[in-house]
Design a protein around this motif. Structure first.
Motif, PDB file in Angstrom:
ATOM      1  N   ASP A 120       1.017  -0.987   0.192  1.00  0.00           N
ATOM      2  CA  ASP A 120      -0.147  -0.503   0.288  1.00  0.00           C
ATOM      3  C   ASP A 120       1.089   1.384  -0.228  1.00  0.00           C
ATOM      4  N   ASP A 121       0.826   1.985  -1.004  1.00  0.00           N
ATOM      5  CA  ASP A 121       1.878   3.193  -1.526  1.00  0.00           C
ATOM      6  C   ASP A 121       0.513   4.572  -0.521  1.00  0.00           C
ATOM      7  N   LYS A 122       1.363   4.749   0.811  1.00  0.00           N
ATOM      8  CA  LYS A 122       0.449   6.051   1.654  1.00  0.00           C
ATOM      9  C   LYS A 122       0.461   7.510   1.037  1.00  0.00           C
ATOM     10  N   ALA A 123       1.602   7.542  -0.463  1.00  0.00           N
ATOM     11  CA  ALA A 123       1.156   8.914  -0.760  1.00  0.00           C
ATOM     12  C   ALA A 123      -0.030   9.195  -1.520  1.00  0.00           C
ATOM     13  N   MET A 124      -0.837   7.637  -2.309  1.00  0.00           N
ATOM     14  CA  MET A 124      -1.789   7.621  -3.192  1.00  0.00           C
ATOM     15  C   MET A 124      -3.315   7.206  -2.194  1.00  0.00           C
ATOM     16  N   GLN A 139      -3.380  11.860  -4.607  1.00  0.00           N
ATOM     17  CA  GLN A 139      -2.056  12.329  -3.467  1.00  0.00           C
ATOM     18  C   GLN A 139      -2.270  13.046  -2.192  1.00  0.00           C
ATOM     19  N   GLN A 140      -1.965  12.498  -1.347  1.00  0.00           N
ATOM     20  CA  GLN A 140      -1.896  12.954   0.375  1.00  0.00           C
ATOM     21  C   GLN A 140      -0.637  13.325   0.381  1.00  0.00           C
ATOM     22  N   ARG A 160       4.242   9.275   3.902  1.00  0.00           N
ATOM     23  CA  ARG A 160       3.264   9.701   2.728  1.00  0.00           C
ATOM     24  C   ARG A 160       4.521  10.586   1.389  1.00  0.00           C
ATOM     25  N   ASN A 161       5.440  10.209   2.042  1.00  0.00           N
ATOM     26  CA  ASN A 161       6.886  10.162   1.002  1.00  0.00           C
ATOM     27  C   ASN A 161       6.379  11.791   0.413  1.00  0.00           C
ATOM     28  N   PHE A 162       5.646  12.395   1.004  1.00  0.00           N
ATOM     29  CA  PHE A 162       5.928  14.222   0.549  1.00  0.00           C
ATOM     30  C   PHE A 162       4.949  14.276  -1.085  1.00  0.00           C
ATOM     31  N   GLY A 163       4.061  13.105  -0.603  1.00  0.00           N
ATOM     32  CA  GLY A 163       2.844  13.141  -1.781  1.00  0.00           C
ATOM     33  C   GLY A 163       3.290  12.404  -3.066  1.00  0.00           C
TER      34      GLY A 163
END
Length: 326
Positions: A99-103, A120-121, A132-135
């Motif tokens: 799961d990619d926390k940036a999306m 994007q978050q 969030r890897n800066f979005g």
């Protein structure tokens, strides 16, 4: 929404900060001298703040507008979803890597209508920004987004994407897992979706990172967002081998919402509260919500086949070129 003194101010917002400091001083004096009425002074200062916010945003340079789009107090995707909808159910994972926390994305109810929201978050503090890897999404983020779009299509639910990214993550591991293929696949598949698709740039709209969830029947920009092939800093780094010319790059890229509307790359510009969306989350979300509802009402009147055809034609017309005969 954060209130002063917790609010953060950009360099060009310092005159507003000074007015807030004067209000604080007036309130302290009022506590020390309860017999003296300072309310009229405070009201005058509040009116001056509103006027100053308008004056500043009416005269922003392209680089300052880029800075405003990155304002640390600016609302992000999950904030808009929280303010606009109810019963949001976030969905996770690309069913392949992680799961990619940036999306982020999931179904939510917008005044009784179920809609798939994807966006994007960015994080609101240092720990969240790292999470969030800066979005900046990895390939699994774009594959998660595509999975959710197909899910929405399966249940005949419209899709709304909220774009806010400095670009797709450029790390080696992202390239190894097929970053460019994931973005290209999303662009290809979004053209073919049978449900209405609305894309809105709410902050930064950079390069393929934005295009990976940016193909829709309607594409809008918030007033203080930007949309271009490369960030001003990276453009400056390539052309001048230095970030020192980022302001010049921002000017020459013509990346602001007024230029994008003039060039026909977006369908409309959504106004923000005076001074920017970070001054009033509720009003910013309400304006965004009205645009979404109005656009969905228009798109539902058109058949799926015609929507797809119009979507393809819309993007085919973008750009200026001249054919030279040999």
């Amino acid at each position: 929404m954060p209130q002063y003194p917790n609010r953060q101010f950009l360099d060009f917002e310092k005159p507003i900060k000074e007015l807030y400091e004067q209000i604080d001083q007036a309130k302290k004096l009022a506590e020390k001298n309860p017999k003296i009425d300072y309310n009229s002074n405070i009201e005058q200062l509040e009116a001056l703040i509103l006027a100053k916010r308008k004056e500043i945003t009416d005269n922003l340079t392209p680089w300052q507008r880029v800075q405003l789009s990155r304002h640390p107090d600016r609302p992000y995707t999950l904030k808009y979803i929280d303010k606009m909808t109810t019963d949001f159910v976030e969905l996770y994972g690309d069913r392949n890597v992680k799961d990619d926390k940036a999306m982020v994305g999931g179904f939510a109810s917008l005044d009784g209508e179920t809609i798939m929201f994807i966006g994007q978050q960015k994080g609101t503090n240092t720990k969240q920004r790292q999470l969030r890897n800066f979005g900046m999404a990895n390939p699994e983020g774009y594959r998660k987004a595509l999975r959710l779009m197909r899910l929405a299509e399966k249940f005949n639910k419209p899709i709304v994407t909220l774009i806010d990214t400095p670009g797709a993550f450029p790390g080696m591991e992202a390239e190894e897992r097929g970053q460019s293929e994931a973005i290209a696949r999303n662009i290809y598949e979004m053209f073919r979706l049978k449900v209405p698709v609305i894309c809105i740039i709410i902050g930064e709209g950079a390069s393929g990172g934005a295009l990976g969830i940016g193909v829709g029947d309607r594409v809008f920009m918030l007033e203080n967002s930007w949309y271009t092939v490369i960030s001003p800093e990276n453009c400056s780094s390539i052309l001048w081998r230095s970030w020192d010319y980022k302001e010049t790059a921002a000017e020459q890229l013509k990346l602001t919402s007024d230029y994008m509307s003039e060039f026909g790359l977006v369908d409309g510009v959504i106004s923000e509260p005076v001074g920017g969306a970070h001054w009033d989350y509720d009003l910013a979300a309400a304006t965004l919500k009205d645009t979404i509802k109005k656009s969905l009402a228009e798109l539902k009147k058109v058949s799926a086949e015609k929507r797809i055809s119009q979507r393809i034609a819309k993007f085919e017309k973008m750009g200026n070129f001249e054919e030279v005969k040999a």
